[in-house]
Enzyme design. Structure first.
Site, PDB file in Angstrom:
ATOM      1  N   HIS A 358      21.570 116.030  93.431  1.00 26.30           N
ATOM      2  CA  HIS A 358      22.258 115.601  94.641  1.00 26.30           C
ATOM      3  C   HIS A 358      21.408 115.853  95.880  1.00 26.30           C
ATOM      4  CE1 HIS A 358      26.631 115.296  93.027  1.00 26.30           C
ATOM      5  NE2 HIS A 358      26.052 114.128  93.132  1.00 26.30           N
ATOM      6  N   CYS A 670      18.758  97.536  82.931  1.00 21.92           N
ATOM      7  CA  CYS A 670      18.916  98.720  83.763  1.00 21.92           C
ATOM      8  C   CYS A 670      17.927  99.790  83.306  1.00 21.92           C
ATOM      9  CB  CYS A 670      20.346  99.253  83.722  1.00 21.92           C
ATOM     10  SG  CYS A 670      20.852  99.934  82.135  1.00 21.92           S
TER      11      CYS A 670
END
Length: 748
Positions: A358, A670
């Protein structure tokens, strides 16, 4: 030396316990000299200029920088032959090279062993003695074995014994958020919860009371930090604090802490035990994204620990002395970032962390570079000037003025480039000759979504649904899942959202669902195999997805790890049953498009058989490449051999694209392949028109597509298909990009 194995183990373990690189190399040469009872042991490392730099020596005068020219001397002979050189009198050997003032001429015997990493000689380990006598076969074998261990350590060590005073020697790490910046180092140094010693506390009631007060205080802090960031980034990025709060108030976390307190443990110990439990669950997973979540767990644990001890450090005051700061630390949390005025924060450098943390996600959202895993960054002094390159993953400490001037120009040019890329956000990814490509973003938490929207994402190509299953010690309820999925669909209202069904088991175990350890979890009970064997979980998840979808054609459901037609038929049957259930209950539902994730090589030849049961195909390029090459790209010993533009991967991708075109079956790609410029050119040449990637990569891929004619990409593909190695394919692609200026903005 009587017990070779014991002596090897002792040295390797002692070196592993030392953190400082200079102490490590000193310990290596001292311990080897002691074990072999020899006068000299020296460790050389290959420098970027090609010479052999003396890192450390026991017995030689190595207080000044020493370098042996490339290929020169007995050390050069070891490098050239890639073999042990063990001679009685090195002074008489024709390759002997005299180094002035080193006083090496006092020692006659010479035994040099190559240090090899990924097939290349990167250093030489040398022992010498006063007497003209070859090293015994037993001692030579011991030295060779030890050299193999040192070769794994050597890439992390400095390039010379003078490396720490060389201002232009970059510290290397993992590029996590793009960009270039310069500023003053602002250390974020605190004690870690992980280092807390186990302690007892008989005052149970007081500890329980302190725990409740701590929860309330940390919740207040998180709200303030979220509000501070919310002024500068969108609410969805600031909502990554929701992940902290979700764990903070998870009943099972509190129950674990309170249970440990009642067993007589101190509060800090109880917190550490609970956090360690959760972090270990994520760390054990093979999926890179899920593994990176262990960092978030430790961030929350450290915040609890620091708040309990003395509150969060006030870094804003420290940062006020400079207009540009680089936050450095072991493992910087979102809370650490929120504590620094964002206008002053120019970059982030971590000794730990990963590009999927994060910290990296937030840095990307804030538009500042970030580099993770930088060995040596903790030795940087406060206020020291740093240049960080988030594209190349390197940090330059205390650069001279001429270099600073160069980088100021680079930064200004980069600022203009970013502004230019921002202008592309709302423009389509369409080639000059009219081929349209839909660019999608990958996501796993609500916090990941905003960067994609800001970069012009046209939808979510892969939403990982495992998070709510990992965040508690019970299966999440249907309504809990509905709330999460509905938020994701609302954020991307009017855009397609592809949700992958539960991909756990094997490599991603659930904390509350214990199974026997598998010998090879990557090929084991995971993905659709696990879900079909636990059909009640899959039905609940499908119900939640269908109830969350409020507009037709937005929700796409993707099935992972499919390998057989029976699995696909079972999935279709379950979807039909679930739609019927909800309709009977009076719930308005829309049938989603159903897709298969092509990551198991066996799926490729079955696409035609699967067509009647599918609406689309999504290629999971990371896993497919690994399975095709039988290479774990996260294993440092073989990672250098991994490349998704390997001829076998490119040809199988071409085969998939051809099958889908013949069957009129929509296809997307992807993973890393979708964001690698060379691979994108190949996919563009194949005719792939849907790519899904991390949000930070979207602008560059869009620029590449808008500047590349489809015909040029097709020509490159035809040339690549006859090449025999990934290296050749990549070199050809990079040459094309450079020659045609495919990643250069117009008028930049």
């Amino acid at each position: 030396m009587k017990d070779v194995i014991a002596e090897l183990t002792r040295i390797v373990q002692q070196v592993a316990l030392v953190q400082d690189p200079k102490q490590q190399v000193r310990l290596i040469v001292d311990q080897i000299a002691q074990s072999l009872d020899c006068e000299v042991c020296s460790l050389y490392r290959l420098s970027s200029e090609g010479h052999m730099a003396l890192l450390a020596s026991h017995g030689l005068d190595a207080d000044r920088p020493v370098a042996i020219p490339a290929g020169a001397g007995l050390v050069g002979l070891v490098v050239r032959t890639r073999h042990v050189v063990n001679i009685a009198n090195g002074l008489k050997h024709p390759d002997y090279f005299h180094v002035a003032d080193l006083l090496e001429e006092r020692f006659k015997s010479f035994c040099g062993v190559p240090l090899v990493n990924n097939g290349e000689v990167i250093g030489v380990l040398v022992v010498q003695g006063r007497h003209a006598k070859k090293l015994s076969a037993k001692h030579e074998a011991f030295l060779s074995t030890l050299a193999a261990h040192i070769a794994l350590l050597l890439p992390r060590l400095p390039v010379s014994n003078d490396a720490y005073v060389s201002s232009n020697t970059p510290l290397l790490g993992v590029a996590a958020a793009p960009g270039v910046a310069l500023g003053h180092a602002l250390p974020c140094r605190r004690d870690s919860l992980a280092d807390v010693a186990t302690a007892q506390d008989a005052n149970v009631e007081q500890s329980l009371s302190d725990w409740q007060a701590l929860l309330a205080r940390v919740e207040t802090d998180l709200r303030k930090e979220r509000a501070a960031l919310g002024e500068l980034v969108s609410a969805d990025v600031a909502s990554m604090f929701d992940a902290y709060q979700m764990l903070l108030f998870d009943p099972t976390l509190s129950e674990r802490v309170q249970s440990s307190i009642r067993e007589g443990y101190a509060l800090t110990t109880a917190i550490k035990m609970a956090i360690q439990y959760y972090a270990d669950l994520f760390r054990a997973m093979d999926d890179e994204y899920m593994k990176a979540r262990h960092e978030d767990v430790w961030h929350l644990g450290n915040k609890l620990f620091h708040t309990y001890q003395h509150g969060h450090p006030e870094m804003a005051r420290q940062a006020s002395d400079h207009d540009a700061v680089i936050l450095i630390g072991d493992d910087i949390s979102v809370s650490d970032i929120a504590a620094v005025p964002t206008k002053k924060l120019k970059g982030i450098v971590c000794a730990g962390g990963s590009r999927l943390s994060h910290t990296a996600i937030l840095a990307s959202a804030l538009g500042i570079p970030a580099i993770m895993g930088v060995h040596g960054i903790l030795d940087v002094a406060e206020q020291e000037v740093l240049i960080i390159d988030g594209d190349e993953g390197q940090v330059i400490c205390d650069p001279p003025e001429p270099l600073l001037a160069e980088y100021r120009v680079v930064i200004e040019r980069e600022r203009n480039k970013i502004a230019g890329l921002d202008k592309l956000r709302d423009l389509p990814a369409i080639t000059p000759d009219g081929h349209r490509v839909c660019l999608l973003s990958n996501s796993g938490l609500l916090a990941d979504m905003s960067p994609g929207l800001r970069q012009g994402s046209e939808g979510i190509g892969l939403f990982r649904t495992e998070i709510p299953f990992m965040a508690s010690e019970t299966f999440p309820t249907e309504e809990e899942q509905v709330r999460l999925y509905r938020k994701a669909l609302e954020v991307y209202r009017g855009k397609p959202v592809t949700m992958r069904t539960l991909d756990v088991g094997g490599d991603k175990p659930l904390p509350y669902f214990t199974v026997d350890k598998e010998q090879n979890p990557a090929l084991g009970w995971r993905g659709i195999r696990f879900a079909l064997d636990n059909v009640q979980l899959l039905v609940t998840q499908l119900r939640a997805m269908l109830k969350a979808a409020r507009e037709p054609n937005q929700l796409h459901v993707l099935v992972p790890m499919l390998a057989s037609l029976d699995e696909l038929k079972s999935m279709n049957s379950l979807l039909d049953d679930t739609l019927a259930q909800l309709t009977d209950e009076g719930v308005e539902v829309y049938r989603p498009r159903l897709g298969a994730m092509i990551e198991v090589p066996a799926a490729i030849s079955q696409i035609a058989d699967w067509r009647p049961y599918l609406d689309f195909i999504s290629v999971g390029s990371n896993d497919l490449s690994q399975y095709l090459l039988a290479l774990d790209r996260n294993n440092p010993r073989v990672a250098s051999r991994y490349d998704h533009v390997h001829p076998a991967v490119v040809r199988e991708m071409q085969r998939i694209v051809k099958s889908c075109r013949e069957l009129n079956l929509p296809l997307s790609v992807c993973g890393e392949m979708a964001a690698d410029p060379v691979a994108v050119l190949l996919l563009l040449g194949m005719g792939v028109d849907h790519l899904s990637m991390s949000s930070a990569r979207l602008p560059k891929v869009k620029l590449l597509i808008r500047k590349t004619k489809r015909s040029v990409a097709e020509e490159y593909l035809s040339q690549a298909l006859v090449l025999g190695s990934a290296r050749e394919i990549r070199e050809l692609g990079n040459a094309l990009i450079q020659r045609e200026g495919l990643l250069e903005l117009p008028n930049s």
